[in-house]
Design a protein around this motif. Structure first.
Motif, PDB file in Angstrom:
ATOM      1  N   GLY A   1       0.338  -0.871   0.084  1.00  0.00           N
ATOM      2  CA  GLY A   1       0.047   0.530   0.024  1.00  0.00           C
ATOM      3  C   GLY A   1       0.888   1.263  -0.145  1.00  0.00           C
ATOM      4  O   GLY A   1       1.987   1.218   0.767  1.00  0.00           O
ATOM      5  N   SER A   2       0.769   2.527  -0.558  1.00  0.00           N
ATOM      6  CA  SER A   2       0.793   3.558  -0.745  1.00  0.00           C
ATOM      7  C   SER A   2       1.156   3.796   0.791  1.00  0.00           C
ATOM      8  O   SER A   2       2.314   4.803   0.257  1.00  0.00           O
ATOM      9  N   GLU A   3       0.249   4.244   1.849  1.00  0.00           N
ATOM     10  CA  GLU A   3       0.180   4.475   2.946  1.00  0.00           C
ATOM     11  C   GLU A   3       1.198   3.557   3.823  1.00  0.00           C
ATOM     12  O   GLU A   3       1.332   3.622   5.167  1.00  0.00           O
ATOM     13  N   ASP A   4       2.087   2.186   2.995  1.00  0.00           N
ATOM     14  CA  ASP A   4       2.391   1.254   4.467  1.00  0.00           C
ATOM     15  C   ASP A   4       3.894   1.925   4.503  1.00  0.00           C
ATOM     16  O   ASP A   4       4.594   2.384   3.578  1.00  0.00           O
ATOM     17  N   PHE A   5       4.289   1.835   5.599  1.00  0.00           N
ATOM     18  CA  PHE A   5       5.807   1.954   6.889  1.00  0.00           C
ATOM     19  C   PHE A   5       6.938   1.477   5.623  1.00  0.00           C
ATOM     20  O   PHE A   5       7.816   1.521   5.579  1.00  0.00           O
TER      21      PHE A   5
ATOM     22  N   ASP B   1      -3.801   1.777  -2.451  1.00  0.00           N
ATOM     23  CA  ASP B   1      -4.126   2.771  -1.551  1.00  0.00           C
ATOM     24  C   ASP B   1      -3.217   1.540   0.243  1.00  0.00           C
ATOM     25  O   ASP B   1      -3.378   0.781  -0.165  1.00  0.00           O
ATOM     26  N   GLY B   2      -3.604   2.690   0.956  1.00  0.00           N
ATOM     27  CA  GLY B   2      -4.104   2.666   2.584  1.00  0.00           C
ATOM     28  C   GLY B   2      -2.647   1.499   2.820  1.00  0.00           C
ATOM     29  O   GLY B   2      -1.365   1.598   2.200  1.00  0.00           O
ATOM     30  N   GLY B   3      -2.384   1.207   4.188  1.00  0.00           N
ATOM     31  CA  GLY B   3      -1.038   0.915   4.861  1.00  0.00           C
ATOM     32  C   GLY B   3      -1.571  -0.597   4.838  1.00  0.00           C
ATOM     33  O   GLY B   3      -1.442  -1.571   3.996  1.00  0.00           O
TER      34      GLY B   3
END
Lengths: 386, 386
Positions: free
Chosen positions: A336-340, A365-367
């Motif tokens: 995901g593009s917000e994954d650390f 999207d998302g984490g």
């Protein structure tokens, strides 16, 4: 039939007893929670007449720490959303203490945190929706594992498995993340319903999915009467190596032989896939790169190996890309593009590209969430064994 | 293999993420809980630096509300016991809020309260101990249930079931109590390990055990998008009758046919047993007395029917004891001497005696607990199908 008064008394006394002996809620009125409303808002309720502050912790579907308000009965509530349809973990923060929702049986199996689950259905059914299609079975098996322990593994068999007794099936080994248990892919990942739906639509081949437990050290400690390791996080090199090896040893020498002995499996690398999320994704890449004779299909969900580790431990992957590309019928990398772990995963993809190793990728999207795991599973299962 | 530094970072960040998004503990040091000590004492720990008071609620193995003390890291702990070996539910009371133990994955599936489980092993293994014997399988099946819903049922198959493909088995239908779920006999009752051990010792016949969910109204509401009934306690006659009938209808018209279609069962009354705990015991007695063509073996654990209800709804049981005694190869009634249903159960036994209906009974110590359920299951399983 006359009114069975006694059953009402029994049930009521039972509740009182349960309450008295070890559970605080429910005392007083019982509450409905969560309540998913038609407009995709969700109402959460929690009974705590004496609490000073109750917060909804639902960070993955909205802002964390949403204040709840108390009514005259002592029931705290809040309505949030509309929420994007999916399954989310949540908990309540009651005067600073995190609690599961006592009115909700759906929970997130995990070694550390305790969360409840809320499922907001889509207007069209989501990938994991319970639909009126043939259903597979989810079985808990107990197998001889390392150090004389008994391992527990969760196994999905597709619809028709018990009927089609002449048919053999390919197998997908699917490993969950740090602090997850062997139940997490079933209870949170809804692996069974996702596969039931994909198979019913003709999108995925009927397959067996094997979901092992990744924390061997904890099991060995538990069954040999030693204190459990307090911390799933590895703290030194020896521990890291021994934990990674312990899992791979269990998988290769115990789990796979057990499954292939007790289930109707097709026993060759072309019919063996491996995938995993987070720590399980790292275990997946190591097991696949280190045992190219075992697995032809490889799925990394929200995880990666560093270029340094690739060069150090698996140089043959990049050194001989023709062979790598011939051996792996699928090498999948998603994040995901917000994954650390987003940046590290991109570096892994860049490494593979530079070495001319073929792979398929998906950036969502998302984490670092189980919402994304479900998406990745639904995207990759149709690619396997074809 | 070199130290996989990244996995340590991943795991640590994962924990932070999980913590940040919806779980409060662990923040700071991770704790080990519960810790069962060699002398059968048990140490419980809970991290809550800001709490003013933390209590251990373990009423079934000792006094409720044992105060815990906080160390300089903010970890509250208490050591209790020695505790009589068994599995017990417990929770923490944190400033008046009941919470499960976040360090413990073992939990008590229930519609209302949330409790963790601690298992204190015996010096000689208890009936439910995980031993190095052949293990059966526990499967979650999804079947077409009432009102167009999909039901979930948990099914134990004995060791060798998948191998001995020519063998058919008798079936024991086993129903849990009020607010329990279809998972409670598996997760708390340890039905699978109890049977594995009894079968390994040659004490019980290999059998299939079917564990359904008793609260049909809740499932129908959930799957048809209506709010769940807030309260498992029945409030009026129509509701009581409809709930009891809903379960019996589901059992007879959906569950039994599904099991007999999909498992290798022996399909006659001599090879069908029914048993249950608490509400499930009431459902058992009603289903057995009302359908004498279906079940020859009947086990009531911590439950009874009143003489009034017997005379009103099942007069044939007492009116024709010769037939009753011929039909039922086992009628079992057990209860604990501290059970709040003790007196009612004695009245039920007196009723059966007065009517010259044969039954076996067992009065144990203890109350309305799953410790007693395990004892009753271990006592009755060897009697079935013989």
């Amino acid at each position: 039939m006359q009114p069975p008064l006694f059953i009402r008394l029994v049930a009521f006394l039972l509740l009182l007893l349960a309450t008295a002996s070890f559970a605080q809620p429910p005392r007083g009125p019982l509450v409905v929670s969560p309540q998913v409303n038609a407009d995709k808002t969700v109402t959460f309720r929690y009974l705590a007449p004496l609490a000073k502050e109750v917060l909804l912790n639902g960070g993955q579907f909205g802002s964390s720490a949403v204040p709840m308000t108390k009514d005259e009965q002592g029931i705290w509530s809040v309505t949030v959303g509309p929420v994007k349809p999916d399954i989310y973990p949540y908990s309540f923060g009651v005067d600073g203490v995190t609690v599961m929702d006592p009115a909700n049986v759906a929970f997130f199996p995990n070694e550390r945190f305790k969360a409840s689950l809320v499922d907001i259905p889509g207007d069209t059914p989501l990938v994991h929706a319970l639909k009126d299609v043939p259903h597979g079975t989810v079985s808990y098996e107990y197998y001889p594992s390392v150090s004389g322990t008994t391992g527990s593994v969760v196994i999905y068999t597709p619809p028709g498995y018990t009927k089609n007794t002449a048919q053999k099936y390919p197998v997908f080994y699917l490993i969950s993340g740090t602090t997850d248990t062997e139940e997490t892919y079933f209870k949170v990942g809804k692996t069974n319903f996702i596969l039931d739906n994909l198979i019913a639509e003709g999108k995925a081949r009927p397959m067996i999915i094997v979901m092992p437990y990744g924390n061997i050290a904890a099991r060995v400690a538990e069954q040999t009467g030693k204190p459990k390791p307090a911390d799933p996080v590895v703290r030194d090199d020896a521990e890291a190596v021994s934990r990674a090896k312990a899992f791979e040893t269990d998988l290769l020498t115990n789990i796979i032989p057990y499954v292939e002995k007790n289930y109707r499996t097709i026993n060759n690398r072309d019919n063996r896939a491996i995938g995993g999320f987070s720590r399980g994704g790292g275990q997946t890449l190591r097991a696949a790169f280190g045992n190219m004779d075992k697995f032809a299909w490889v799925c990394s969900y929200s995880s990666y190996l560093s270029p340094q580790e690739m060069d150090r431990n698996f140089p043959q992957i990049g050194a001989n890309p023709e062979n790598t590309n011939k051996q792996f019928k699928l090498l999948w990398v998603s994040v995901g593009s917000e994954d650390f772990l987003y940046k590290g995963t991109l570096e892994f993809m860049d490494y593979l590209k530079a070495k001319k190793v073929n792979f398929k990728s998906l950036i969502t999207d998302g984490g670092h969430t189980w919402m994304n795991v479900k998406t990745y599973l639904a995207e990759t299962a149709p690619l396997l064994f074809k």
